[in-house]
Design a protein around this motif. Sequence first.
Motif, mmCIF file in Angstrom:
data_model
loop_
_atom_site.group_PDB
_atom_site.id
_atom_site.type_symbol
_atom_site.label_atom_id
_atom_site.label_comp_id
_atom_site.label_asym_id
_atom_site.label_seq_id
_atom_site.Cartn_x
_atom_site.Cartn_y
_atom_site.Cartn_z
ATOM 1 N N LEU A 76 0.821 -1.143 0.161
ATOM 2 C CA LEU A 76 -0.177 -0.118 0.059
ATOM 3 C C LEU A 76 0.696 1.308 -0.050
ATOM 4 N N GLU A 77 2.035 1.135 0.109
ATOM 5 C CA GLU A 77 2.880 2.458 -0.077
ATOM 6 C C GLU A 77 3.635 2.551 -1.271
ATOM 7 N N GLY A 78 3.305 1.834 -2.280
ATOM 8 C CA GLY A 78 4.159 1.998 -3.595
ATOM 9 C C GLY A 78 5.297 1.089 -3.609
ATOM 10 N N HIS A 79 5.539 0.022 -2.952
ATOM 11 C CA HIS A 79 6.691 -0.798 -2.529
ATOM 12 C C HIS A 79 7.394 -1.450 -3.979
ATOM 13 N N ALA A 80 6.380 -1.715 -4.750
ATOM 14 C CA ALA A 80 6.691 -2.595 -5.898
ATOM 15 C C ALA A 80 6.744 -1.989 -7.320
ATOM 16 N N LEU A 81 6.711 -0.547 -7.246
ATOM 17 C CA LEU A 81 6.452 0.284 -8.411
ATOM 18 C C LEU A 81 7.964 0.487 -8.952
ATOM 19 N N PRO A 82 7.981 0.249 -10.268
ATOM 20 C CA PRO A 82 9.493 0.452 -10.759
ATOM 21 C C PRO A 82 9.832 1.851 -11.169
ATOM 22 N N ILE A 83 9.881 2.684 -10.116
ATOM 23 C CA ILE A 83 9.815 4.218 -10.446
ATOM 24 C C ILE A 83 11.266 4.647 -11.297
ATOM 25 N N ARG A 84 12.032 3.677 -11.397
ATOM 26 C CA ARG A 84 13.217 4.179 -12.425
ATOM 27 C C ARG A 84 13.312 3.218 -13.312
ATOM 28 N N GLY A 85 12.183 2.423 -13.794
ATOM 29 C CA GLY A 85 12.038 1.359 -14.873
ATOM 30 C C GLY A 85 12.866 0.146 -14.239
ATOM 31 N N GLY A 86 13.379 -0.677 -15.471
ATOM 32 C CA GLY A 86 14.145 -1.647 -15.202
ATOM 33 C C GLY A 86 13.101 -3.165 -15.323
ATOM 34 N N VAL A 87 13.672 -3.829 -14.468
ATOM 35 C CA VAL A 87 13.150 -5.408 -14.483
ATOM 36 C C VAL A 87 12.369 -5.757 -13.221
ATOM 37 N N THR A 88 11.003 -6.214 -13.266
ATOM 38 C CA THR A 88 10.077 -6.750 -12.383
ATOM 39 C C THR A 88 10.528 -8.245 -12.221
ATOM 40 N N ILE A 89 10.910 -8.741 -11.161
ATOM 41 C CA ILE A 89 11.109 -10.133 -11.146
ATOM 42 C C ILE A 89 9.722 -10.749 -10.259
ATOM 43 N N ASP A 90 8.914 -11.345 -10.937
ATOM 44 C CA ASP A 90 7.809 -11.807 -10.351
ATOM 45 C C ASP A 90 7.950 -13.288 -9.870
ATOM 46 N N MET A 91 7.470 -13.690 -8.648
ATOM 47 C CA MET A 91 7.855 -14.798 -8.071
ATOM 48 C C MET A 91 6.828 -15.982 -8.210
ATOM 49 N N ILE A 92 5.851 -15.638 -9.099
ATOM 50 C CA ILE A 92 4.688 -16.772 -9.103
ATOM 51 C C ILE A 92 4.880 -18.015 -9.436
ATOM 52 N N ASN A 93 6.096 -18.342 -10.131
ATOM 53 C CA ASN A 93 6.608 -19.742 -10.438
ATOM 54 C C ASN A 93 7.242 -20.468 -9.169
ATOM 55 N N MET A 94 7.729 -19.687 -8.458
ATOM 56 C CA MET A 94 8.308 -20.235 -7.082
ATOM 57 C C MET A 94 7.504 -20.201 -6.069
ATOM 58 N N ASN A 95 6.431 -21.076 -5.883
ATOM 59 C CA ASN A 95 5.116 -21.310 -5.004
ATOM 60 C C ASN A 95 4.989 -22.655 -4.537
ATOM 61 N N LYS A 96 6.057 -23.024 -4.077
ATOM 62 C CA LYS A 96 5.877 -24.510 -3.539
ATOM 63 C C LYS A 96 6.211 -24.507 -2.050
ATOM 64 N N MET A 97 5.447 -25.222 -1.412
ATOM 65 C CA MET A 97 5.867 -25.696 -0.042
ATOM 66 C C MET A 97 6.860 -26.792 -0.152
ATOM 67 N N LEU A 98 8.013 -26.956 0.374
ATOM 68 C CA LEU A 98 9.216 -27.722 0.101
ATOM 69 C C LEU A 98 9.223 -28.638 1.251
ATOM 70 N N THR A 99 9.250 -28.233 2.477
ATOM 71 C CA THR A 99 9.173 -29.183 3.476
ATOM 72 C C THR A 99 8.226 -28.923 4.901
ATOM 73 N N VAL A 100 7.739 -29.765 5.377
ATOM 74 C CA VAL A 100 7.035 -29.710 6.572
ATOM 75 C C VAL A 100 7.778 -30.546 7.745
ATOM 76 N N ALA A 101 8.202 -29.614 8.889
ATOM 77 C CA ALA A 101 8.497 -30.558 9.926
ATOM 78 C C ALA A 101 7.675 -30.418 10.927
ATOM 79 N N ALA A 102 6.831 -31.329 10.963
ATOM 80 C CA ALA A 102 5.683 -31.439 12.158
ATOM 81 C C ALA A 102 6.135 -31.376 13.529
ATOM 82 N N GLU A 103 7.126 -32.136 14.050
ATOM 83 C CA GLU A 103 7.564 -32.162 15.266
ATOM 84 C C GLU A 103 8.331 -30.852 15.536
ATOM 85 N N ASP A 104 8.934 -30.421 14.496
ATOM 86 C CA ASP A 104 9.904 -28.997 15.159
ATOM 87 C C ASP A 104 8.980 -27.752 14.563
ATOM 88 N N LEU A 105 7.641 -27.887 14.262
ATOM 89 C CA LEU A 105 6.817 -26.819 14.013
ATOM 90 C C LEU A 105 7.634 -25.792 13.043
#
Length: 458
Positions: A76-105
């Motif tokens: 809500l404060e313009g964090h992701a606006l490329p105010i000087r141009g450049g390349v935006t890196i969209d992390m949509i493809n890196m969206n996996k849960m890799l490991t769950v350690a239930a015993e260690d929470l």
Amino acid sequence: MPDNGAAISELKTLLGDRLSTAQAVLHLHGENETYYDNTPPDAVAFPNTTQEVSEILKICHAHGCPVIPWGVGTSLEGHALPIRGGVTIDMINMNKMLTVAAEDLYAVVQPGITREELNTELRATGLFFPVDPGANATLGGMTATSASGTTTVRYGKMKDNVMALEVVLADGRIIRTGSKAKKSSAGYDLTRLFIGSEGTLGIITELTVKLHGQPEAISAAVCEFQDSTSAVNAVIMAVQMGLPIARVEFIDALSIKAINAYSNMTMTECPHLFMEFHGSESGVAEQVQRMKEITEEFGGGGFQWASKAEDRNKLWHARHTAYFAIKAQRPGSDGISTDVCVPISKLAQAMDETIADVEAHGWNAPIVGHVGDGNYHVLFLFDRNNPEEFALAKDLTHRMNLRALALGGTVTGEHGIGIGKMKYLEEEHGEAVNIMADIKRSFDPTGIMNPGKIVAVN
């Protein structure tokens, strides 16, 4: 001199069709949730792995090309606006849960997974991730902005729930911070340095987050008050007494009116508290009863509570859509959605003074708040084509920020700095802002990482 074109040419060779310069894609990544103009990047990259993020940054670093990380764009404060141009890196493809350690929470996740996706994955384990900013934000974005939300009063914010990170630095180096242990005294706490850094120091590519056991019993409650001060003072007493409330939200009369219309509800149009309690069956019943007694001491009435999941979900859905409900009251308007946070004992004063300031100018500005933390939000709606309204909205926001600082608080409890609140950072932190700039230069000497955010660096 920056050479964005050369960087984009090399990135096209690296990523192929996962580097986009399509106008629709650029426009989407130039949008934001507040009043700033659309500011598109020159290209958008969609990496699949940490190694690809590293290669992207090596190329951009060599050519001085700005890099801006992107989750789902809910900040809500313009964090992701490329105010000087450049390349935006969209992390949509890196969206996996890799490991769950239930015993260690704990769980190890990629940054593009959203909080709702993570909790869906966790259902069968009896565990959940508690931080709830309302929007279905990504874990990477929530970490980068040090998000919190409705459950912070009980479970803490992102800084309390992130144990370790994998981060790619501006020159492409890959580092790991923190560990899977519950505590450590080993060197500087780099994990917390990256939490809240808003992509200005590096790009988060993996997170280790704390998990919590799903409570045996959950109950939601609603209570109405004649005035805002009484509602806030009831919360202050509950917090000071150590009552373990999981959520406690203040909703003013204007917001209740908007929520009724937007979510088809019939609540009395007066200030309300929305609450939730977690624990054992007997513990929750005791908490609800004690909170009912506290609210009655401050004139609260209409106390209702529900333990059915569908009733609770309806209540919190209405709270989470309050922003859109309020905007719907004035179709076509723009808004400044701003937050401040003050010591809990100063909360009633801060809110009362803000309300008086708004009303003195003949305006209405809905207020909601995570009041158990001393954090509240005001939405100033205005007509973008009316310069007087826009100026007044910014002026009221300015005084709200100064008021919070005067009471020993902060200009943002959870929205972050971005570009919207940079001018207040020195007043809040003084000489420490220069140290922040030194840290920025150390991690990002060429200034390519989300430039123009948090601190000004030459």
